[in-house]
Design a protein around this motif. Structure first.
Motif, PDB file in Angstrom:
ATOM      1  N   LEU A 201      82.985  55.194  10.360  1.00 56.35           N
ATOM      2  CA  LEU A 201      82.157  55.969   9.425  1.00 56.35           C
ATOM      3  C   LEU A 201      82.894  57.216   8.952  1.00 56.35           C
ATOM      4  CD1 LEU A 201      78.639  55.695  11.127  1.00 56.35           C
ATOM      5  CD2 LEU A 201      79.459  54.493   9.095  1.00 56.35           C
ATOM      6  N   VAL A 202      83.632  57.857   9.856  1.00 60.23           N
ATOM      7  CA  VAL A 202      84.455  59.005   9.468  1.00 60.23           C
ATOM      8  C   VAL A 202      85.499  58.574   8.443  1.00 60.23           C
ATOM      9  CG1 VAL A 202      86.177  60.657  10.288  1.00 60.23           C
ATOM     10  CG2 VAL A 202      84.086  60.296  11.605  1.00 60.23           C
ATOM     11  N   GLY A 203      86.136  57.422   8.689  1.00 62.71           N
ATOM     12  CA  GLY A 203      87.117  56.913   7.737  1.00 62.71           C
ATOM     13  C   GLY A 203      86.512  56.619   6.378  1.00 62.71           C
ATOM     14  N   ILE A 204      85.312  56.044   6.369  1.00 60.34           N
ATOM     15  CA  ILE A 204      84.642  55.747   5.096  1.00 60.34           C
ATOM     16  C   ILE A 204      84.334  57.032   4.339  1.00 60.34           C
ATOM     17  CG2 ILE A 204      82.514  54.823   4.101  1.00 60.34           C
ATOM     18  CD1 ILE A 204      82.535  52.698   6.314  1.00 60.34           C
ATOM     19  N   SER A 205      83.911  58.061   5.051  1.00 58.36           N
ATOM     20  CA  SER A 205      83.571  59.318   4.381  1.00 58.36           C
ATOM     21  C   SER A 205      84.779  59.935   3.688  1.00 58.36           C
ATOM     22  CB  SER A 205      82.979  60.314   5.388  1.00 58.36           C
ATOM     23  OG  SER A 205      83.963  60.792   6.286  1.00 58.36           O
ATOM     24  N   SER A 206      85.989  59.623   4.155  1.00 53.78           N
ATOM     25  CA  SER A 206      87.183  60.204   3.534  1.00 53.78           C
ATOM     26  C   SER A 206      87.366  59.731   2.095  1.00 53.78           C
ATOM     27  CB  SER A 206      88.420  59.855   4.360  1.00 53.78           C
ATOM     28  OG  SER A 206      88.748  58.475   4.264  1.00 53.78           O
ATOM     29  N   PHE A 207      86.773  58.599   1.732  1.00 52.84           N
ATOM     30  CA  PHE A 207      86.881  58.113   0.361  1.00 52.84           C
ATOM     31  C   PHE A 207      86.166  59.035  -0.626  1.00 52.84           C
ATOM     32  CE2 PHE A 207      87.475  53.870   2.429  1.00 52.84           C
ATOM     33  CZ  PHE A 207      88.712  53.572   1.868  1.00 52.84           C
ATOM     34  N   PHE A 208      85.117  59.708  -0.170  1.00 53.48           N
ATOM     35  CA  PHE A 208      84.201  60.386  -1.085  1.00 53.48           C
ATOM     36  C   PHE A 208      84.300  61.906  -1.039  1.00 53.48           C
ATOM     37  CE2 PHE A 208      82.383  56.388   0.437  1.00 53.48           C
ATOM     38  CZ  PHE A 208      82.254  55.699  -0.763  1.00 53.48           C
TER      39      PHE A 208
END
Length: 703
Positions: A201-208
């Protein structure tokens, strides 16, 4: 025979013994499930250790490539092949180990913490003194430089007393009895699964989340330059075409920009896309897993709760340019962000494992991590000696001098050796440069550990961490780190280091040695006296809620505009979208030869889009490297002010500067009427217009 026949045909009595194939199916299912659980349990360790070894290998290959003058793409392909070979070897060894070892992965016993009530009276008095000194230090440090006038000597002296007392307490506990066999709490599958989910989830948040960092013109711009040319620039690549001397603060030791550029070149994608869409999410996942592993190893109880608080701290406490939260996701791609977010917790973890078991595997990981560290940032050569020195001093106090010396050599030999070799071979390396700013102890605390309520919490984590962490090695290492940082916070110490070494540029980063997010998380694992286990768990949960609420109320979250972060509804480059669009528009124009003169923000964005468009002033911050009083710098500042509309120099002043710098294209916003009216007088002809938003007019040199 009759009896046998009757038994063979009798349908009424089913055979109670299951057939072999029927019995094997549930057993196979249980075995498969057990294997999946075991893989999940060890996944964080496998992923982080594998990443450390892989990047260390690339860094070594990159450094060796200078001997053979190999192109980055060739080095990258050799690295890929070597990684495949190492992965196959690792899988084969793991299978052999699994056959030889029948014990389940999560069967290691968990050490039980001894109650504090069993301390001798002298220890209890010392404990009370440490707690009082820590409280005074934390509160006064949090209030210093706020509306309350507090001399920094108060937190400095009381913090030093708390650190010394804490180290004495931990040392006494270590020496009070026979050394037990280290009992390492292995993570359960459920714990590891939680850590993996949070990390993804932390990795996904880096996209935005996008933070426009001025340093990106150098770090990301270097990756773009390498990807487009398949060369490593040993000289300046921003103001010249690898011709001018390199910036003094950046010898070509870090390999992270080269890795990104080579990755993009080999796979045929833009280097900025490779960095922000592929590598950044991977790095953030690994950093979160590194945080989990250290927190799990150091937490005396409830590691999942401590990890949750630590992650919340990173997201909720950002804002300033030196807060740890700003280096986690928004600046992770800059190398130093990965260093403080992943290398620091992993180094404390590997040192803990080494001092516990002194295995060759732990020593190998320390060596690999030290190579990874210098491959990320030159700051590693400054922070790692402090970190390892703090750990080694703590171990010397309990007689582990041999292990301390070996760990120091393993952790420091490659980073320091690579800097020495680089200086001898290439010369000209200097720690001072454009960012030659010094911050004293009070300012360093305020910038990194912050002030107010959050500063008080940070102080409690710093000076009480050794009393909360798991007994023996974790507690001793936390105490060593607290003592080292407390000494550095004494007024005059940082000034002395700056004078002796000339590294004032990075001394504000000394709190990075602390692994602060883990210590923040450990605050909620305090063993609160309560009659039942349920009440103790409730008390820990209450502390966790108070900590997170304090971060939410008294700090600036990562996604706030005050943190210079934009939140997007889709994955984006970490650039203002309008500037990015303008830079691509200019790139596609039919421009003449020569430099591009445009507003400063566009010139700072252009090297991140392409290195093929050379600009007059990539960033004025770097002009210090080339003497601000030189004609080189004066021409660029004059023309940049003209393009920005902040200055109105005469054509007689502009013409010589344009000629000296060989400016082929001028692009200005339509609102800059003076520049639009003056460009034709300077021998430039309008040839392109861009509509709003970001309406712009471009002129090209005639003749």
């Amino acid at each position: 025979m009759a009896n046998v026949d009757s038994i063979a045909v009798a349908p009424a009595e089913p055979d109670p013994t299951p057939r072999p194939e029927q019995a094997s199916r549930p057993a196979d299912a249980r075995t498969g499930l057990s294997r999946v659980r075991a893989l999940v349990a060890v996944a964080p360790a496998v992923l982080t250790d594998g990443a450390v070894i892989a990047f260390a290998l690339f860094t070594v290959l990159y450094h060796l490539a200078f001997l053979g003058d190999l192109r980055p793409s060739v080095t990258f392909r050799i690295w890929l092949l070597a990684c495949v070979v190492l992965a196959v070897v690792a899988v084969l060894r793991a299978r052999r180990r699994a056959r030889a070892d029948s014990a389940p992965a999560d069967s290691a016993p968990v050490a039980q913490e001894k109650p504090v009530s069993g301390r001798p009276a002298a220890d209890r008095r010392l404990l009370i003194g440490v707690l009082v000194a820590a409280a005074v230090a934390a509160v006064s440090a949090g209030l210093a430089n706020t509306s309350v006038n507090v001399s920094w000597w108060i937190p400095a002296v009381s913090g030093l007393l708390a650190a010394v007392g804490g180290l004495l307490l931990v040392r006494q506990a270590w020496l009070s009895g026979p050394a037990p066999t280290p009992t390492v709490p292995a993570p359960t599958p459920a714990q590891s699964a939680y850590a993996l989910v949070v990390s993804v989830l932390v990795g996904i948040s880096s996209f935005f989340l996008a933070r426009n960092t001025p340093d990106d013109v150098y770090y990301v711009g270097k990756s773009v330059w390498i990807a487009e040319r398949d060369l490593i620039p040993l000289n300046d690549f921003l103001f010249s075409e690898n011709v001018l001397p390199p910036m003094g603060s950046q010898p070509p030791i870090p390999s992270i920009e080269v890795f990104d550029g080579a990755f993009a070149n080999v796979f045929g994608i833009h280097a900025s896309s490779a960095l922000w869409y592929v590598l950044l999410p991977i790095m953030t996942v690994l950093a979160a897993l590194a945080l989990w592993r250290l927190t799990h190893r150091w937490a005396p109880r409830r590691p999942v709760l401590a990890f949750t608080v630590a992650v919340a701290y990173l997201y909720l406490v950002a804002g300033g340019d030196a807060a740890l939260g700003t280096f986690h996701i928004p600046r992770m791609h800059e190398g130093k962000g990965m260093f403080v977010s992943a290398v620091i917790p992993l180094m404390w973890l590997y040192l803990t494992e080494w001092f516990d078991n002194r295995s060759r595997r732990s020593l190998l990981l320390i060596v690999a991590l030290s190579i990874t560290a210098i491959g990320l940032t030159n700051t590693a050569a400054i922070i790692l000696p402090m970190l390892v020195g703090a750990a080694g001093f703590a171990m010397l106090l309990v007689g582990r001098w041999k292990a301390a010396v070996v760990a120091a050599v393993a952790a420091l030999a490659y980073p320091i050796g690579s800097l020495v070799v680089s200086r001898l071979v290439l010369g000209g390396m200097s720690a001072t440069g454009a960012d030659d700013v010094f911050f004293d102890a009070a300012s360093t605390y305020r910038r990194t550990l912050l002030f107010g309520v959050v500063g008080v919490i940070s102080g409690l984590a710093l000076w009480c961490g050794a009393l909360i962490a798991r007994r023996r090695t974790p507690a001793l290492l936390a105490a060593g780190a607290a003592l080292a940082l407390s000494v550095l916070f004494v007024p005059g110490v940082l000034e002395l280091l700056s004078a002796l070494s000339g590294i004032s540029v990075v001394l504000w980063r000394v709190p990075w040695l602390l692994a602060l997010p883990t210590l923040i998380g450990l605050l909620c694992t305090v063993n609160v006296p309560a009659p039942t286990r349920a009440l103790r768990r409730a008390a820990s949960g209450g502390i966790a809620v108070l900590l997170v609420a304090s971060f939410a109320l008294f700090a600036t979250p990562m996604w706030s505009p005050k943190s210079w972060v934009d939140v997007h509804d889709r994955p984006t480059w970490k650039l203002p979208q309008q500037r990015q669009a303008i830079a691509f528009w200019i790139k596609d124009l039919d421009r003449p030869q020569g430099l591009l003169l445009a507003p400063k923000t566009i010139m700072r964005t252009t090297p991140i889009v392409t290195s093929r468009v050379r600009v007059v002033l990539p960033r004025d911050f770097y002009l210090v490297e080339y003497d601000l009083s030189s004609q080189f710098a004066k021409d660029r500042l004059l023309l940049a002010g003209f393009a920005d509309g902040t200055a109105s120099p005469t054509p007689a002043e502009l013409k010589p500067a344009l000629d000296r710098l060989d400016v082929g294209t001028i692009c200005v916003y339509n609102g800059n009427r003076y520049a639009r009216d003056t460009a034709p007088q300077l021998g430039y002809q309008e040839f392109a217009k861009r509509k709003a938003p970001g309406a712009m007019t471009c002129f090209r040199r005639v003749g």
